[in-house]
Design an enzyme around this catalytic site. Structure first.
Site, PDB file in Angstrom:
ATOM      1  N   ALA A 177      27.719  49.161  86.734  1.00 53.19           N
ATOM      2  CA  ALA A 177      26.530  50.008  86.678  1.00 53.19           C
ATOM      3  C   ALA A 177      25.929  50.189  88.069  1.00 53.19           C
ATOM      4  O   ALA A 177      25.962  49.271  88.896  1.00 53.19           O
ATOM      5  CB  ALA A 177      25.500  49.382  85.743  1.00 53.19           C
ATOM      6  N   PHE A 178      25.409  51.393  88.335  1.00 50.63           N
ATOM      7  CA  PHE A 178      24.747  51.721  89.595  1.00 50.63           C
ATOM      8  C   PHE A 178      25.685  51.542  90.797  1.00 50.63           C
ATOM      9  O   PHE A 178      25.249  51.195  91.883  1.00 50.63           O
ATOM     10  CB  PHE A 178      23.474  50.883  89.775  1.00 50.63           C
ATOM     11  CG  PHE A 178      22.574  50.899  88.574  1.00 50.63           C
ATOM     12  CD1 PHE A 178      21.912  52.065  88.209  1.00 50.63           C
ATOM     13  CD2 PHE A 178      22.423  49.765  87.785  1.00 50.63           C
ATOM     14  CE1 PHE A 178      21.077  52.083  87.093  1.00 50.63           C
ATOM     15  CE2 PHE A 178      21.602  49.789  86.670  1.00 50.63           C
ATOM     16  CZ  PHE A 178      20.940  50.947  86.314  1.00 50.63           C
ATOM     17  N   ARG A 179      26.982  51.758  90.578  1.00 51.05           N
ATOM     18  CA  ARG A 179      27.997  51.629  91.624  1.00 51.05           C
ATOM     19  C   ARG A 179      28.143  50.197  92.138  1.00 51.05           C
ATOM     20  O   ARG A 179      28.709  49.968  93.206  1.00 51.05           O
ATOM     21  CB  ARG A 179      27.700  52.558  92.807  1.00 51.05           C
ATOM     22  CG  ARG A 179      27.581  54.021  92.426  1.00 51.05           C
ATOM     23  CD  ARG A 179      28.916  54.654  92.166  1.00 51.05           C
ATOM     24  NE  ARG A 179      28.797  56.065  91.824  1.00 51.05           N
ATOM     25  CZ  ARG A 179      29.825  56.857  91.563  1.00 51.05           C
ATOM     26  NH1 ARG A 179      31.060  56.377  91.603  1.00 51.05           N
ATOM     27  NH2 ARG A 179      29.648  58.115  91.250  1.00 51.05           N
ATOM     28  N   LEU A 180      27.638  49.234  91.402  1.00 54.90           N
ATOM     29  CA  LEU A 180      27.792  47.831  91.774  1.00 54.90           C
ATOM     30  C   LEU A 180      29.046  47.288  91.091  1.00 54.90           C
ATOM     31  O   LEU A 180      28.986  46.533  90.124  1.00 54.90           O
ATOM     32  CB  LEU A 180      26.536  47.044  91.382  1.00 54.90           C
ATOM     33  CG  LEU A 180      25.243  47.523  92.047  1.00 54.90           C
ATOM     34  CD1 LEU A 180      24.054  46.714  91.553  1.00 54.90           C
ATOM     35  CD2 LEU A 180      25.367  47.435  93.565  1.00 54.90           C
ATOM     36  N   HIS A 181      30.187  47.712  91.614  1.00 55.38           N
ATOM     37  CA  HIS A 181      31.473  47.408  90.999  1.00 55.38           C
ATOM     38  C   HIS A 181      31.859  45.942  91.210  1.00 55.38           C
ATOM     39  O   HIS A 181      31.386  45.281  92.143  1.00 55.38           O
ATOM     40  CB  HIS A 181      32.563  48.308  91.586  1.00 55.38           C
ATOM     41  CG  HIS A 181      32.188  49.746  91.642  1.00 55.38           C
ATOM     42  ND1 HIS A 181      31.768  50.461  90.536  1.00 55.38           N
ATOM     43  CD2 HIS A 181      32.150  50.619  92.688  1.00 55.38           C
ATOM     44  CE1 HIS A 181      31.505  51.708  90.887  1.00 55.38           C
ATOM     45  NE2 HIS A 181      31.713  51.828  92.187  1.00 55.38           N
TER      46      HIS A 181
END
Length: 207
Positions: free
Chosen positions: A182-186
């Site tokens: 989520a939110f590009r927090l891979h």
């Protein structure tokens, strides 16, 4: 790694890769085993193309663990791999929102394993491997089909594997498992070793 659980859990990267591929086979629309193989030419200019991964060899296999695909050794990718002895690939699944990246050393697979895989292909695919001078200029599709007709007559209904066609085995020095967050927090976990004889070092990477 205390937080390396869930889909990243396990102490064998080949088993994790195989598990992810098995999951993708149930969800990906086309070619869940497609990989983008990257090489470099003699000038260091990168090249990349899609091929199909045909086997993940586990660490208990004679290879010690590897990823195997097949091609024409005279193709651009074949020549570049032979020149460098190294290659990389990425395997991405939109349905799972995951990918695997691999970098490593490459050796040929041109023994019984390659013969068996070649024999498992359809007759037309086997004849096509004989007919195609992969990556070389082609005057027309008519010329290609004429070559197919010629090799069909010369090779018969049970052609042997062409000497210029076989497998490449990528033996990794680095494997990265990536999952969308989520939110590009891979989530990213990298397995790395300096030589094929070394133990893996596992690190969580920033997204």
């Amino acid at each position: 790694m205390s937080d390396r659980g869930g889909i990243f859990a396990g102490d064998d990267p080949y088993a994790i890769a195989q598990r992810w591929l098995n999951e993708a086979e149930a969800s990906e629309i086309n070619d869940p085993n497609a990989i983008a193989v990257a090489t470099v030419d003699a000038d260091g200019l990168p090249n990349v193309r899609m091929v199909l991964l045909k086997e993940i060899e586990g660490r208990d296999m004679p290879s010690g663990g590897a990823f195997v695909f097949y091609t024409n050794y005279g193709s651009a990718k074949g020549r570049e791999i032979e020149q460098a002895g190294k290659a990389a690939f990425v395997m991405h699944w939109k349905s799972l929102r995951r990918q695997i990246r691999v970098r490593g050393l490459v050796e040929r697979e041109e023994g019984p394993q390659a013969d068996d895989y070649y024999a498992s292909r359809s007759l037309k695919s086997r004849l096509g491997a004989w007919a195609s001078r992969q990556s070389e200029p082609l005057s027309s599709r008519t010329a290609l089909m004429a070559e197919v007709a010629k090799v069909t007559a010369s090779q018969g209904p049970n052609p042997k594997r062409p000497p210029f066609w076989g497998g490449f085995r990528i033996k990794p020095l680095e494997i990265e498992f990536w999952a969308d967050g989520a939110f590009r927090l891979h989530d990213r976990f990298r397995w790395r070793r300096q030589t094929l004889a070394d133990e893996w070092e596992i690190s969580r990477l920033n997204p």
